[in-house]
Design a protein around this motif. Structure first.
Motif, short mmCIF file in Angstrom:
data_model
loop_
_atom_site.label_atom_id
_atom_site.label_comp_id
_atom_site.label_asym_id
_atom_site.label_seq_id
_atom_site.Cartn_x
_atom_site.Cartn_y
_atom_site.Cartn_z
N MET A 16 -6.41 4.90 4.51
CA MET A 16 -5.73 3.68 4.95
C MET A 16 -6.74 2.78 5.65
SD MET A 16 -2.41 4.13 4.23
CE MET A 16 -1.35 3.32 5.43
N PHE A 39 -3.91 -0.97 9.75
CA PHE A 39 -2.68 -0.30 10.13
C PHE A 39 -2.86 0.57 11.37
CE2 PHE A 39 -1.90 -0.54 5.39
CZ PHE A 39 -1.13 -1.70 5.50
N LEU A 93 0.62 11.72 4.54
CA LEU A 93 -0.10 10.50 4.88
C LEU A 93 -1.52 10.77 5.35
CD1 LEU A 93 2.60 8.31 6.66
CD2 LEU A 93 1.92 8.35 4.27
N ILE A 145 0.83 -1.21 0.00
CA ILE A 145 0.00 0.00 0.00
C ILE A 145 0.86 1.26 0.00
CG2 ILE A 145 -1.66 1.32 1.38
CD1 ILE A 145 -2.94 -1.26 2.22
N MET A 146 1.96 1.23 0.74
CA MET A 146 2.75 2.44 0.94
C MET A 146 3.63 2.78 -0.25
SD MET A 146 1.80 3.51 3.82
CE MET A 146 3.04 4.76 4.09
N CYS A 181 2.81 5.79 -2.22
CA CYS A 181 2.56 6.99 -1.42
C CYS A 181 3.83 7.75 -1.10
CB CYS A 181 1.86 6.60 -0.11
SG CYS A 181 0.40 5.58 -0.34
#
Length: 658
Positions: free
Chosen positions: A281, A285, A276, A267-268, A271
């Protein structure tokens, strides 16, 4: 040639409509960093099939043109044999030549199209093979990196367990720090990322001296000859204050964290460099607390400030304030999950006058950037307020979390007013290995009444440094710049202070640098971290206070974090439902923002930029913007009314955010 041009454009349009050029553009964009999926392969086969069909169409057109061109030529030859006037014969001859030229041009165009498509098909296969090779190489590289990280970890553990290494170094002061031994089960034992060793990590050296020698040194140095043993009774046992007993029975556990596996990197990776707080999200997390509750958790060691109230010396009081500022990071050492981003207008109250002697209120006053205002009143004679804006960026291998804003602490009796700012937190090993968090940077605490100062330094962890992990050092000085105390310890365990009785410059080192040597008395404990509750590893590593923060409580405002449904569902272990509820709340918040945007009516003097600003402007219920005379910044300060509204249970003014 004009006819050829028309055919050429048509062929290009036909080729584009097949989707081939679109595919090539996508491959060249640089965004296709995923491995080939079945959908990608299906699309490629479909494109090649369309190309073959187009080639068949062109071949058919070629045959038809050749057939009809030959028939046209025969017809023209027949007309040429007829008896017609000479003028008509010349025109017929010109038409015949044009037909011949058209047939030649059409054949050349068809042949060129065939060659072009065949070449595109050949190179498409070559590009596909090259792309597949690169994807295989990337997978191989990722596996190699992971293997290297595991080998690195094994070598590190082997090195730590090698014979000849001191297993339990003695407690001593060196280079201005308290050396505390770390066991083999330390946080750094698994998959750790390391920094290069820092040069000149500390700016002073401390030497412990005996009390008799101290008094002589004090007299010779011209310092105030005050009996250390009799004046620092407030500092003695500062961390040994028993926790207050509450009339309300608080919970001591929450449901165990479900075993959900989720790849953070998947996912990150898209990004990198983004803020953030703007990235949606999943709750996987998160931890089941909001940012407002995490901010309130800083008050866990409030007894340090209760002790500081009784200090008659401002520099002694500064030691306890500094220990309190460091203690707020002790809850983060195992807490690598992110708290929930509060909804705009969300609040959280902590009404613990009976056992903690304080009342705390937080309100989310801005959504972009996320900003929370906080006010604490203690019946022991101090108050604390702050507006913290969280700025977080993903940098590839780590996440930087930078809290912006000043923290104010005032003691009513003495009028001492302290101001400081938080340090930067960094979450490491985002790609490979076990996540771990570190604190780094400098914190300056200033008493604006006396101009006393405390310089705290959080040293980032380095494998190559001789310094212990999570080390913090500091010096407390008066308004004249004279050092009175040296602080030392770690932000995850404890802090100590040593009284300075003499200071002098050291001899210059080989590189010409010079440090200050502080001659001090033996260290005294200021603060020590409470042990974690039993089974904490299955309860998000919450402390005893954190376990009670999301406990249901009657009479709170309808905007309180305890009433947030997605957070409550996550705490109960129903993560799928929590994710659905989280999406609903976020969409509801976006709708509210659009309504504020529409409030800037068309035809008014509002520009688009002003309208955007208006959409993100929120008027807090319990706080108001004021100019901070000490920092020169605008900050939200508590304006009152919340506890009165709670007493009357009058919440009509609260927005419907859940």
């Amino acid at each position: 040639m004009k006819g050829r041009g028309c055919w050429d454009k048509a062929s290009v349009r036909s080729f584009c409509s097949s989707g081939c050029l679109t595919k090539f553009k996508k491959d060249d964009s640089g965004d296709d960093d995923e491995a080939a999926t079945p959908a990608d392969k299906s699309e490629l086969h479909h494109t090649l099939k369309n190309l073959s069909l187009k080639l068949d169409d062109l071949s058919t057109c070629n045959d038809l043109i050749a057939k009809h061109g030959a028939a046209l030529q025969r017809s023209l030859n027949e007309l040429d044999g007829l008896k017609i006037p000479s003028e008509s014969g010349e025109k017929l001859k010109a038409v015949n030549e044009r037909a011949t030229l058209f047939r030649i041009t059409s054949n050349a165009m068809i042949n060129a199209c065939r060659d072009f498509l065949e070449l595109a098909e050949i190179h498409s296969r070559k590009w596909q093979r090259a792309l597949q090779y690169e994807q295989e190489q990337r997978v191989h590289l990722e596996e190699t990196i992971e293997q290297l990280a595991k080998q690195h970890n094994s070598l590190e553990r082997a090195f730590r367990g090698a014979p000849g290494r001191p297993a339990n170094p003695s407690k001593s002061f060196s280079e201005g720090s308290l050396l505390t031994p770390k066991g083999e089960d330390s946080e750094e034992d698994e998959d750790t990322e390391y920094f290069d060793a820092m040069e000149d990590s500390t700016s002073f050296i401390t030497v412990i001296t005996e009390a008799k020698e101290d008094r002589k040194a004090e007299g010779s140095s011209g310092t105030s000859s005050v009996d250390w043993s009799s004046t620092d009774n407030v500092l003695d046992g500062a961390s040994l204050v028993p926790k207050g007993s509450s009339k309300v029975k608080r919970r001591v556990r929450i449901p165990n964290k479900p075993n959900y596996s989720l790849n953070l990197w998947s996912i990150m990776k898209n990004c990198i460099g983004r803020e953030l707080s703007r990235i949606p999200m999943p709750v996987n997390f998160n931890e089941p607390l909001s940012m407002l509750q995490r901010l309130t958790e800083d008050l866990e060691y409030h007894h340090l400030l209760d002790k500081a109230v009784h200090c008659t010396s401002s520099v002694e009081q500064m030691c306890l304030v500094a220990a309190f500022s460091v203690s707020s990071y002790s809850t983060t050492v195992h807490r690598i999950a992110k708290p929930f981003n509060p909804m705009l207008g969300e609040t959280f109250e902590l009404d613990r006058l009976d056992d903690m002697g304080l009342r705390s209120l937080c309100e989310q006053v801005s959504h972009h950037p996320p900003s929370a205002a906080h006010y604490v009143f203690s019946k022991h004679g101090w108050s604390l307020w702050q507006e913290i804006t969280i700025s977080s960026k993903f940098r590839g291998k780590y996440i930087s979390i930078m809290p912006l804003g000043a923290i104010h602490l005032e003691f009513q009796a003495s009028g001492n007013h302290y101001v400081w700012r938080k340090s930067t937190s960094t979450v490491h090993n985002i790609i490979v290995g076990k996540l771990w968090i570190d604190q780094s940077g400098d914190i300056e605490i200033v008493n604006h009444k006396t101009n006393d100062r405390c310089q705290l330094k959080f040293l980032p962890y380095s494998y190559f440094s001789k310094e212990p992990a999570r080390k913090v050092t500091g010096v407390v000085s008066d308004s004249q710049g004279k050092a009175h105390y040296v602080l030392s310890g770690s932000w995850d365990e404890q802090m100590e202070c040593s009284k300075v009785v003499h200071s002098s410059p050291s001899s210059p080192s080989s590189d010409g640098k010079q440090k200050t040597v502080y001659q001090t008395l033996s260290a005294k404990l200021l603060w020590k971290k409470y042990p974690l509750p039993e089974n904490a590893e299955n309860m998000y590593y919450f402390s005893e206070l954190a376990l009670t923060l999301n406990e249901h409580e009657e009479g709170v405002a309808p905007t309180d974090s305890r009433l947030r449904p997605d957070q409550r569902l996550m705490e109960k272990g129903r993560w799928d439902e929590a994710n659905t509820e989280k999406q609903r709340l976020e969409e509801k918040q976006r709708l509210s923002r659009r309504r504020r945007l529409e409030a800037c009516v068309p035809g008014s003097s509002c520009s688009s930029e002003e309208a955007e600003k208006e959409a993100d402007t929120y008027t807090p219920l319990w706080f108001e913007k004021r100019l901070d005379p000490l920092t020169g910044e605008m900050a939200c300060v508590y304006k009152g009314g919340y506890w009165e509204a709670k007493e009357k249970q009058d919440w009509h003014m609260c927005p419907n955010i859940f």
